[in-house]
Design an enzyme around this catalytic site. Sequence first.
Site, short mmCIF file in Angstrom:
data_model
loop_
_atom_site.label_atom_id
_atom_site.label_comp_id
_atom_site.label_asym_id
_atom_site.label_seq_id
_atom_site.Cartn_x
_atom_site.Cartn_y
_atom_site.Cartn_z
N THR A 163 40.26 30.95 35.59
CA THR A 163 39.90 31.98 34.61
C THR A 163 40.22 31.58 33.18
O THR A 163 41.19 30.83 32.93
CB THR A 163 40.68 33.28 34.93
OG1 THR A 163 40.48 34.22 33.88
CG2 THR A 163 42.16 33.05 35.08
N TYR A 218 48.29 37.79 36.01
CA TYR A 218 47.04 37.32 36.62
C TYR A 218 46.76 35.87 36.18
O TYR A 218 46.53 34.98 37.00
CB TYR A 218 45.88 38.25 36.22
CG TYR A 218 44.53 37.69 36.55
CD1 TYR A 218 44.12 37.56 37.88
CD2 TYR A 218 43.66 37.24 35.55
CE1 TYR A 218 42.87 37.02 38.18
CE2 TYR A 218 42.43 36.71 35.85
CZ TYR A 218 42.04 36.60 37.16
OH TYR A 218 40.81 36.05 37.46
N1 UFG Z 1 35.81 46.89 26.98
C1 UFG Z 1 35.59 48.13 26.42
N2 UFG Z 1 35.53 49.20 27.24
C2 UFG Z 1 35.66 49.10 28.61
C3 UFG Z 1 35.87 47.83 29.16
C4 UFG Z 1 35.95 46.75 28.33
O1 UFG Z 1 35.48 48.25 25.20
O2 UFG Z 1 35.60 50.13 29.29
C5 UFG Z 1 35.85 45.72 26.11
C6 UFG Z 1 37.15 44.95 26.17
O3 UFG Z 1 38.08 45.47 25.26
C7 UFG Z 1 36.66 43.54 25.83
C8 UFG Z 1 35.27 43.48 26.44
O4 UFG Z 1 34.87 44.83 26.58
O5 UFG Z 1 36.53 43.39 24.44
C9 UFG Z 1 35.24 42.84 27.83
O6 UFG Z 1 36.22 43.46 28.65
P1 UFG Z 1 36.26 43.26 30.23
O7 UFG Z 1 37.30 44.18 30.75
O8 UFG Z 1 34.89 43.37 30.77
O9 UFG Z 1 36.70 41.76 30.39
P2 UFG Z 1 37.96 40.99 29.77
O10 UFG Z 1 37.44 40.14 28.65
O11 UFG Z 1 39.07 41.89 29.46
O12 UFG Z 1 38.41 40.15 31.02
C10 UFG Z 1 37.78 38.96 31.37
C11 UFG Z 1 37.81 38.78 32.89
C12 UFG Z 1 39.21 38.64 33.38
C13 UFG Z 1 39.90 37.54 32.62
C14 UFG Z 1 39.79 37.77 31.15
C15 UFG Z 1 40.34 36.63 30.34
O13 UFG Z 1 37.16 39.85 33.49
O14 UFG Z 1 39.21 38.34 34.75
O15 UFG Z 1 38.44 37.90 30.76
O16 UFG Z 1 40.67 37.06 29.07
F1 UFG Z 1 41.19 37.48 32.96
#
Ligand code: UFG
Length: 359
Positions: A131, A155
């Site tokens: 990841t 994680y």
């Molecule tokens: N976001 C929102 N609202 C939501 C969900 C997400 O605004 O309801 C935003 C987050 O703040 C972020 C973007 O959308 O800016 C993407 O968020 P996700 O939760 O979809 O994904 P992440 O970037 O947080 O997580 C991903 C992977 C993880 C990994 C991580 C590494 O899904 O498994 O990147 O940073 F660990």
Amino acid sequence: MHAIRSNPPGKPVKPTVLITGGAGYIGSHVVLSLLDGGWPVVVLDNLCTGFRFAVPETAVFYEGDIADRELVTSIINDHDVDAIMHFAGSVVVPESVADPLKYYDNNTGKSRVLITAAVQSGVRHFVFSSTAAAYGIPESIPVSEAAPKRPINPYGWSKIMTEQMLQDTAKAHEMNYGILRYFNVAGADPRGRTGQSTKGATHLIKIAVEAALGKRPGVAVFGTNFDTGDGTGVRDYIHVSDLAQAHLLTLEAMMAEPLRNLTLNCGYGRGYSVLDVLNAVDRVSGMKVDRQFEEPRPGDPAALIADNSRILETIPWMPEYADLEVIVEHALAWERSLDARRKESNITRDTAIHSIAKD
Ligand code: UFG
């Protein structure tokens, strides 16, 4: 259960690949890519988050745990497994903060048992689902594989500990590794055979298509003051089928050069903001997804974009779906089909998928 070897007559039979977590979101897409490419596939999944329906009948399926060493060893021997692709594990970042030992158990401890069984049974190739969380909050973007590994949650640590085990194992034993560090995986099989089916998803594109279909009231936008174009978080969204193809090509490269180990970022090298994503969902769905602007989630980097030069130079990877609207289209199509599935079975939303999974 039968191993189905679908190579045309006269062509060499490809070695069998064991896919752990093959009933899950990314694993089930990799199963399809391998089957489509004529590889014999065996899936091991304990169905704690995966779905039996996500695994086609042409793959051999075992319901069981990767930490069941006896079972893993007998699968490897019975099916002459030469390569393992390891997806089984826990993936929810906030849960890893609340329950770190679950993550060190599922993602690190159990991986150790699996790797031990692999080495002792003479498996020569091991592809690992890692990841971009390995990079934590990167100093600069795009982030390359050489950037410091500084996870900011259990994680990420649980994954890079397994990376370390593989690196040490490959030095000591005849097994090479392919470590793939995923950026933001989204979308679904373009032919509608599998997709993201997990309930209570937290990933942006999944949540946004659920909202477009009226399954949620709207989407909370976490953070509006980041140092990005529109102030919302920027991510490198990669289509799950392109990611699956990257696994197959990585395995082929590892088989061609058994002393070669690969660590590759998987992303397209470009970013979209949360608002870009929501606007794309509006355009594709013809709906207007409601947005509530909220505080940023703790630990969220402003932007995370892959430097993907290494993967492009190392394997002949040619992404087919590197288009945000296509990713959203496929995610939406899958979400609609999940809905139809639930309606068809005429049972409540919460039990529908699980009852199908147990069929
Ligand atoms: N976001 C929102 N609202 C939501 C969900 C997400 O605004 O309801 C935003 C987050 O703040 C972020 C973007 O959308 O800016 C993407 O968020 P996700 O939760 O979809 O994904 P992440 O970037 O947080 O997580 C991903 C992977 C993880 C990994 C991580 C590494 O899904 O498994 O990147 O940073 F660990």
